[in-house]
Design a protein around this motif. Structure first.
Motif, PDB file in Angstrom:
ATOM      1  N   ARG A 131       0.466   9.012  -6.141  1.00 28.89           N
ATOM      2  CA  ARG A 131       0.869   8.921  -4.727  1.00 28.89           C
ATOM      3  C   ARG A 131       1.389  10.250  -4.168  1.00 28.89           C
ATOM      4  NH1 ARG A 131       0.041   6.812  -1.740  1.00 28.89           N
ATOM      5  NH2 ARG A 131       1.470   5.274  -0.902  1.00 28.89           N
TER       6      ARG A 131
ATOM      7  N   LYS B  56       4.243   2.267  12.360  1.00 28.18           N
ATOM      8  CA  LYS B  56       4.517   1.070  11.544  1.00 28.18           C
ATOM      9  C   LYS B  56       3.756   1.204  10.226  1.00 28.18           C
ATOM     10  CE  LYS B  56       5.117  -2.002  15.454  1.00 28.18           C
ATOM     11  NZ  LYS B  56       4.403  -2.937  16.319  1.00 28.18           N
ATOM     12  N   ARG B  57       2.497   1.613  10.305  1.00 19.76           N
ATOM     13  CA  ARG B  57       1.719   1.889   9.099  1.00 19.76           C
ATOM     14  C   ARG B  57       0.520   2.762   9.419  1.00 19.76           C
ATOM     15  NH1 ARG B  57      -0.520  -1.652   5.517  1.00 19.76           N
ATOM     16  NH2 ARG B  57      -2.534  -0.664   5.623  1.00 19.76           N
ATOM     17  N   PHE B  58       0.041   3.465   8.406  1.00 24.98           N
ATOM     18  CA  PHE B  58      -1.201   4.226   8.510  1.00 24.98           C
ATOM     19  C   PHE B  58      -2.317   3.400   7.874  1.00 24.98           C
ATOM     20  CE2 PHE B  58       0.565   8.171   9.947  1.00 24.98           C
ATOM     21  CZ  PHE B  58       1.807   8.313   9.333  1.00 24.98           C
TER      22      PHE B  58
ATOM     23  N   ASN C  52      11.305  13.537  -3.070  1.00 23.04           N
ATOM     24  CA  ASN C  52      11.615  12.801  -1.832  1.00 23.04           C
ATOM     25  C   ASN C  52      10.440  11.909  -1.443  1.00 23.04           C
ATOM     26  OD1 ASN C  52      13.450  12.164   0.180  1.00 23.04           O
ATOM     27  ND2 ASN C  52      12.697  13.733   1.584  1.00 23.04           N
ATOM     28  N   ARG C  53       9.235  12.410  -1.606  1.00 23.53           N
ATOM     29  CA  ARG C  53       8.048  11.598  -1.285  1.00 23.53           C
ATOM     30  C   ARG C  53       7.885  10.429  -2.252  1.00 23.53           C
ATOM     31  NH1 ARG C  53       2.911  15.361   0.198  1.00 23.53           N
ATOM     32  NH2 ARG C  53       2.002  13.332   0.709  1.00 23.53           N
TER      33      ARG C  53
ATOM     34  N   GLY D   2      -1.531   2.889  -2.366  1.00 19.79           N
ATOM     35  CA  GLY D   2      -2.206   3.964  -1.653  1.00 19.79           C
ATOM     36  C   GLY D   2      -3.420   3.418  -0.917  1.00 19.79           C
TER      37      GLY D   2
ATOM     38  N   GLU E  91      -4.298   7.508   4.258  1.00 22.55           N
ATOM     39  CA  GLU E  91      -3.388   8.641   4.094  1.00 22.55           C
ATOM     40  C   GLU E  91      -4.175   9.877   3.677  1.00 22.55           C
ATOM     41  OE1 GLU E  91      -0.446   8.147   1.071  1.00 22.55           O
ATOM     42  OE2 GLU E  91      -1.927   7.753  -0.483  1.00 22.55           O
TER      43      GLU E  91
ATOM     44  N   SER F 280       0.842  -1.198   0.000  1.00 24.01           N
ATOM     45  CA  SER F 280       0.000   0.000   0.000  1.00 24.01           C
ATOM     46  C   SER F 280       0.882   1.255   0.000  1.00 24.01           C
ATOM     47  CB  SER F 280      -0.916   0.031   1.222  1.00 24.01           C
ATOM     48  OG  SER F 280      -0.134   0.160   2.397  1.00 24.01           O
ATOM     49  N   GLY F 281       2.074   1.106   0.588  1.00 22.88           N
ATOM     50  CA  GLY F 281       2.955   2.268   0.704  1.00 22.88           C
ATOM     51  C   GLY F 281       2.654   3.096   1.939  1.00 22.88           C
ATOM     52  N   LEU F 282       1.715   2.587   2.768  1.00 21.31           N
ATOM     53  CA  LEU F 282       1.345   3.355   3.960  1.00 21.31           C
ATOM     54  C   LEU F 282       2.140   2.916   5.188  1.00 21.31           C
ATOM     55  CD1 LEU F 282      -1.035   4.075   2.060  1.00 21.31           C
ATOM     56  CD2 LEU F 282      -2.503   3.993   4.050  1.00 21.31           C
ATOM     57  N   GLY F 283       2.968   1.886   5.014  1.00 15.94           N
ATOM     58  CA  GLY F 283       3.710   1.392   6.170  1.00 15.94           C
ATOM     59  C   GLY F 283       5.206   1.475   5.929  1.00 15.94           C
ATOM     60  N   GLN F 284       5.946   0.989   6.912  1.00 16.71           N
ATOM     61  CA  GLN F 284       7.407   1.003   6.803  1.00 16.71           C
ATOM     62  C   GLN F 284       7.824   0.121   5.644  1.00 16.71           C
ATOM     63  OE1 GLN F 284       9.421   2.909   8.310  1.00 16.71           O
ATOM     64  NE2 GLN F 284       8.368   3.641  10.123  1.00 16.71           N
TER      65      GLN F 284
ATOM     66  N   LYS G  20       7.284   8.540   8.079  1.00 21.36           N
ATOM     67  CA  LYS G  20       6.348   7.567   8.661  1.00 21.36           C
ATOM     68  C   LYS G  20       6.231   7.852  10.169  1.00 21.36           C
ATOM     69  CE  LYS G  20       5.119   5.307   4.952  1.00 21.36           C
ATOM     70  NZ  LYS G  20       5.415   6.409   4.015  1.00 21.36           N
TER      71      LYS G  20
ATOM     72  N   VAL H   4       7.117  11.224   4.595  1.00 24.52           N
ATOM     73  CA  VAL H   4       8.517  10.828   4.347  1.00 24.52           C
ATOM     74  C   VAL H   4       9.149  10.134   5.550  1.00 24.52           C
ATOM     75  CG1 VAL H   4       8.970  12.500   2.517  1.00 24.52           C
ATOM     76  CG2 VAL H   4       9.491  13.108   4.873  1.00 24.52           C
TER      77      VAL H   4
ATOM     78  N   ASN I  33      10.164   6.103  -2.371  1.00 28.02           N
ATOM     79  CA  ASN I  33       9.858   4.722  -1.971  1.00 28.02           C
ATOM     80  C   ASN I  33       8.396   4.375  -2.236  1.00 28.02           C
ATOM     81  OD1 ASN I  33       8.685   6.256  -0.006  1.00 28.02           O
ATOM     82  ND2 ASN I  33       9.511   5.118   1.732  1.00 28.02           N
ATOM     83  N   GLN I  34       7.804   5.000  -3.244  1.00 29.56           N
ATOM     84  CA  GLN I  34       6.383   4.741  -3.503  1.00 29.56           C
ATOM     85  C   GLN I  34       6.093   4.196  -4.897  1.00 29.56           C
ATOM     86  OE1 GLN I  34       4.067   8.201  -2.312  1.00 29.56           O
ATOM     87  NE2 GLN I  34       4.487   7.818  -0.158  1.00 29.56           N
TER      88      GLN I  34
END
Lengths: 482, 133
Positions: A241, B102-104, A192-193, A202, B107, A132-136, B77, B75, A196-197
């Motif tokens: 994204r 850890k995650r959202f 920069n955003r 999303g 967004e 999803s790109g929402l996590g680490q 997290k 950027v 890693n996406q």
């Protein structure tokens, strides 16, 4: 608030708000709807926002709303404005933050019964492969030089690196790349955003679906598109994204004082913040926006690659190729030429939640579709039908634009009060539809009750002649990012 | 007194934040964003970041602040649960505090300018912002 008396019926599927409605309108407004849908549309401020679109400097013919339209934050979602590039403006806010949010469809050679035994595993593996790109997460963080290549060359970069096929580029709007992109117009923050996406889905209404073709409406065009009944299809819905969101925010921020102080342009809503199309600032915004569009095409290319990997992992020796039918944007600014009042005019078509639908013989179409017209990819709301249509000549009246989905009918806030995510999942399961998701609240917000009826919306587009139905698809599995 | 409330909008997220001063209002937007994004906290870490913004108007200051928060969240997290700010005219200075994430679940794409309103009535500040999600 606008009401029904303010609209004039043109025909059963088209209504007009005349230019005389408000003195700052440059052109009339037209909305594609039937009487029933119009009642729904009149419940929020969609049409007031459409009247605002009609005030944009340089807008030609009409401000248009599609039958899935609903209230947005500048234009209504489902809004189209063609702006004369000679004397008109460019408006990043009209395009929206998710630049080149759009659709890609992959066709398999399987029937539903072939993959039924593997469906659960396919859904699990696709969810595992597509972040999803929402996590680490495990996303690779690219360096700025690599991001610049993607911003300049879009999906083509990834195919050159081995993440896809030549056909993916041929069957993509603009061949996956807008040539007027200029990476120097994009801020470091945006890049920069984006680092890693690439290859991330999303959240919100973005999704992947495994679908089957339930009904074919036009056998000849379905054959030209390589479609058949019960065929298994993969659908991808996502955009540019954080990179795209940042580019739009950056230019809106820059344009608001410019619009007011340098160019003395007034708009009814600051969110339309705009400058003359031909100004240096306007050209830079367009170039940055093109970078975001290229990033989105690269994003969908990478997601397609991950899906192909998942497909192969689960099906092993039995795997088949997944071939790209088409990829098309529904939030974008495109330069196109039209004959208006006997004169060829180049316009910047601003599509905000509206899908391009080029007719047969259009020079921008891939050769294989040139005779029949452009595939038009319309997702339904979660768990409901999606459609493949084809562009028509008659579509010229809407600048070859149609809807982008079913269109929201209810706020997210109201949706989570009406239904719980687990109820939605249970109801879909009863219909035989698998749902793979992490956020139950996200599922509730996207519940079918929150949307208009996609069959009704698509029928209006079809009856109005803007595009013709080719196939109706239904979901087998809905997958949100891991 | 409520810190914030979520108002109706068909597709997007309208948040109204309250406070006895602007600093509280700005900080309360962060609380609203926590509710919206539903972060899974990485509880072993606490973070603090300095923030300094200058804008041409109070409205621009608010959008710049929220845009900065959205950027930093994305950027790094991270989620910011409160802000200790000093706002003077169209300038802001202070610290934002929060945790690694850890995650959202959701967004936020951007803070928009649509229907943006900041006002003071009966010693209460309110600000309304529509977010694209």
């Amino acid at each position: 608030m606008l009401n029904r008396q303010d609209l004039k019926k043109i025909n059963d599927y088209l209504y007009e708000i005349p230019k005389s409605f408000r003195k700052d309108m440059q052109v009339p407004c037209r909305v594609y709807a039937d009487e029933n849908l119009l009642k729904q549309i009149l419940q929020d401020r969609s049409l007031e926002q459409l009247v605002n679109v009609a005030t944009l400097p340089g807008i030609v013919k009409y401000a248009l709303a599609m039958p899935d339209c609903h209230e947005g934050y500048a234009s209504p979602i489902g809004g189209v404005a063609a702006i004369d590039i000679e004397n008109g403006i460019v408006s990043p806010g009209m395009q929206g933050y998710d630049i080149n949010c759009g659709m890609r469809l992959l066709k398999s050679s399987f029937l539903e019964e072939d993959i039924k035994p593997y469906l659960e595993n396919l859904a699990i593996e696709i969810q595992r492969q597509v972040p999803s790109g929402l996590g680490q997460g495990r996303q690779v963080k690219l360096d700025i030089a690599s991001i610049d290549k993607i911003l300049q060359k879009g999906a083509q970069t990834l195919v050159e690196q081995g993440y896809g096929e030549k056909q993916d580029i041929e069957n993509c709007e603009a061949n996956g790349r807008l040539e007027w992109a200029d990476t120097s117009a994009v801020s470091f923050r945006a890049k920069n955003r984006g680092r890693n996406q690439v290859g991330t889905l999303g959240s919100g209404n973005h999704f992947l679906e495994i679908q089957k073709i339930e009904e074919i409406f036009n056998e000849k065009i379905a054959k030209a598109f390589g479609l058949f009944e019960n065929q298994v299809i993969l659908m991808i819905h996502c955009g540019s994204r954080g990179l795209g969101h940042q580019i739009c925010s950056d230019y809106l921020r820059e344009f608001i004082p410019l619009m007011e102080n340098k160019y003395k342009i007034k708009t009814p809503d600051k969110e339309f913040a705009c400058v003359p199309f031909k100004s240096s600032e306007g050209q830079r915004a367009l170039a940055a926006s093109a970078c975001a569009a290229n990033y989105a095409w690269a994003n969908r290319q990478m997601i397609a690659h991950f899906i192909r990997k998942a497909w192969k992992n689960v099906l092993g020796k039995q795997t088949s190729d997944l071939i790209c039918l088409y990829d098309v944007a529904h939030n974008i600014i495109k330069k196109e030429k039209y004959v208006i009042d006997g004169r060829e005019v180049e316009v910047a078509v601003h599509r905000k939640g509206a899908t391009r639908a080029f007719p047969p013989n259009h020079p921008e179409l891939p050769f294989i579709y040139r005779q029949v017209g452009q595939p038009v990819l319309i997702p339904g709301s979660m768990g409901t039908a999606s459609y493949i249509l084809v562009g028509t000549e008659k579509g010229e009246e809407s600048f070859y634009s149609v809807n982008h989905g079913a269109g929201r009918a209810m706020s997210r806030h109201a949706a989570i009060k009406r239904i719980r995510g687990d109820e939605v999942v249970r109801e879909l399961k009863q219909k035989g539809i698998l749902v793979k998701c992490r956020s139950m609240r996200g599922i509730a917000e996207e519940a079918p009750i929150a949307y208009k009826d996609v069959d009704q919306v698509v029928n209006i587009v079809d009856q109005a002649g803007l595009a013709k139905k080719v196939a109706r698809l239904v979901p087998l599995a809905v997958i949100k990012g891991e | 007194m409520k810190n914030y409330e979520i108002l109706e909008h068909t597709a997007d997220l309208k948040i109204r934040a309250y406070g006895e001063n602007l600093e509280k209002v700005f900080s309360n937007f962060l609380k609203a964003m926590v509710e919206v994004c539903q972060p899974e906290i990485d509880s072993s870490s606490l973070i603090s970041r300095k923030i300094q913004i200058k804008a041409e108007s109070l409205e621009s200051l608010l959008i710049d602040f929220l845009s900065e928060i959205i950027y930093l969240m994305d950027v790094n997290k991270e989620i910011y649960t409160r802000a200790e700010l000093m706002i003077k005219g169209n300038k802001l200075k202070g610290e934002i505090k929060g945790q690694k994430v850890k995650r959202f679940q959701t967004e936020i794409k951007a803070a928009t300018w649509h229907d943006l309103k900041i006002e003071k009535k009966d010693n209460l500040w309110t600000a309304t912002v529509l977010f694209d999600i």
